[in-house]
Design a protein around this motif. Sequence first.
Motif, PDB file in Angstrom:
ATOM      1  N   SER A 126      36.914  31.462  44.707  1.00 29.89           N
ATOM      2  CA  SER A 126      36.869  30.212  43.953  1.00 29.89           C
ATOM      3  C   SER A 126      35.567  30.149  43.168  1.00 29.89           C
ATOM      4  N   LYS A 129      33.303  28.797  47.855  1.00 28.84           N
ATOM      5  CA  LYS A 129      33.607  28.337  49.208  1.00 28.84           C
ATOM      6  C   LYS A 129      35.008  28.696  49.676  1.00 28.84           C
ATOM      7  N   MET A 130      35.865  29.121  48.749  1.00 25.25           N
ATOM      8  CA  MET A 130      37.237  29.465  49.095  1.00 25.25           C
ATOM      9  C   MET A 130      37.543  30.888  48.652  1.00 25.25           C
ATOM     10  N   THR A 156      41.194  33.517  48.355  1.00 28.23           N
ATOM     11  CA  THR A 156      42.654  33.480  48.403  1.00 28.23           C
ATOM     12  C   THR A 156      43.204  34.885  48.294  1.00 28.23           C
ATOM     13  N   TRP A 214      41.500  30.457  52.341  1.00 29.88           N
ATOM     14  CA  TRP A 214      40.539  30.201  53.417  1.00 29.88           C
ATOM     15  C   TRP A 214      39.366  29.400  52.871  1.00 29.88           C
ATOM     16  N   TRP A 215      38.963  28.360  53.584  1.00 29.55           N
ATOM     17  CA  TRP A 215      37.698  27.669  53.323  1.00 29.55           C
ATOM     18  C   TRP A 215      36.662  28.337  54.223  1.00 29.55           C
ATOM     19  N   TRP A 216      36.124  29.429  53.765  1.00 29.16           N
ATOM     20  CA  TRP A 216      35.259  30.244  54.622  1.00 29.16           C
ATOM     21  C   TRP A 216      33.800  29.792  54.573  1.00 29.16           C
ATOM     22  N   THR A 219      32.405  26.862  54.705  1.00 37.29           N
ATOM     23  CA  THR A 219      32.080  25.552  55.271  1.00 37.29           C
ATOM     24  C   THR A 219      31.414  25.712  56.631  1.00 37.29           C
ATOM     25  N   GLU A 250      36.726  27.065  60.411  1.00 36.95           N
ATOM     26  CA  GLU A 250      37.395  27.713  59.289  1.00 36.95           C
ATOM     27  C   GLU A 250      38.789  27.124  59.072  1.00 36.95           C
ATOM     28  N   LYS A 296      45.030  27.485  54.612  1.00 33.08           N
ATOM     29  CA  LYS A 296      46.230  26.790  54.139  1.00 33.08           C
ATOM     30  C   LYS A 296      47.213  27.801  53.557  1.00 33.08           C
ATOM     31  N   ASP A 339      38.512  24.631  40.402  1.00 28.65           N
ATOM     32  CA  ASP A 339      38.865  24.871  41.809  1.00 28.65           C
ATOM     33  C   ASP A 339      39.868  23.858  42.365  1.00 28.65           C
ATOM     34  N   GLN A 384      44.472  21.278  47.339  1.00 30.80           N
ATOM     35  CA  GLN A 384      44.299  20.392  48.495  1.00 30.80           C
ATOM     36  C   GLN A 384      45.613  20.042  49.182  1.00 30.80           C
TER      37      GLN A 384
END
Length: 292
Positions: free
Chosen positions: A103, A107-108, A110, A121-123, A125, A129, A132, A150, A168
């Motif tokens: 992204s 932060k993401m 795919t 993945w929101w890796w 943060t 983890e 989605k 994003d 989201q």
Amino acid sequence: HLPFRGHKSSLRSIGISSFGDRIASGDWNGVVNIWKVNGELINSINAHSGVVRGISFHPKKNILLTGAKDGYLCLWDLQSFKLIKQFNARQHRVGQILCCDFSKNGKMITCGSIEPTVLVWWWGTSSKEIVKNYLVEDSGANEIRFSPDDERLACGTKQGNLKIFDIQSTKMLLSISVHPGAVTGVAFSQNGKYVGAGSWNRVARIYNAQTGAVVSSFDFPTNVHACIFGLNSTRFVVALKDSTIRSFDCESGECKSIVVSRSRPTKIDISESSTTLAVAAMSGISVYEFQK
């Protein structure tokens, strides 16, 4: 135009850093090479046990994302060249990885695969983890891209469709039939106004990214292997099986340039300045600078 040498097998993926100072390439043997743009090899990583199908640089940090046929996404430190983190897509019922992307906020990550599911993945943060799933429905995803803000995710399917999701909510916002043949290239323009797609059946199109309306359509004598936007969303670049790389004006559809590659191009990527184009071809890597 700069020829690169160094891989022992055919190239299948390529990425260029945000600042246009480094290039990463992945081959059929699972090897990832990191280069300076002048062709000097910086390092070589035995990254995967299968063909490397996707490569993406972190937009701000010295981190590289790779995805491969072995079903793993890997994050690599580009200073130590050591593995930072590994993501097993098979744990989420996703098989061979065909593409991946970072992204714009970093932060993401795919990936798309041979399965009709896309993962994000929101890796980056600090909390637990988050993963989605996005249901593509008809087939696997050959190519995938985050939008510049994003907020959306675009993927091209093996059944010839372009799908755009809300990140989201995971809701599918658009489903566009590009052509009855695999979509081989997908890209958002730098301003987020357009989304482009190229097809194995010799067609490429520019769409309005919000409505899905066709802005420009291009027919070619041979298959489209990849596409991307350049020069701050004013150019649409298409790489073809006949070894040509063609750029078009996004508004008028006029062909602005044709470059003949040394061999058949497989993947392309462009720097954040949208002026430096990196091309992975059967015989190696080439770098081109756009002229306004």
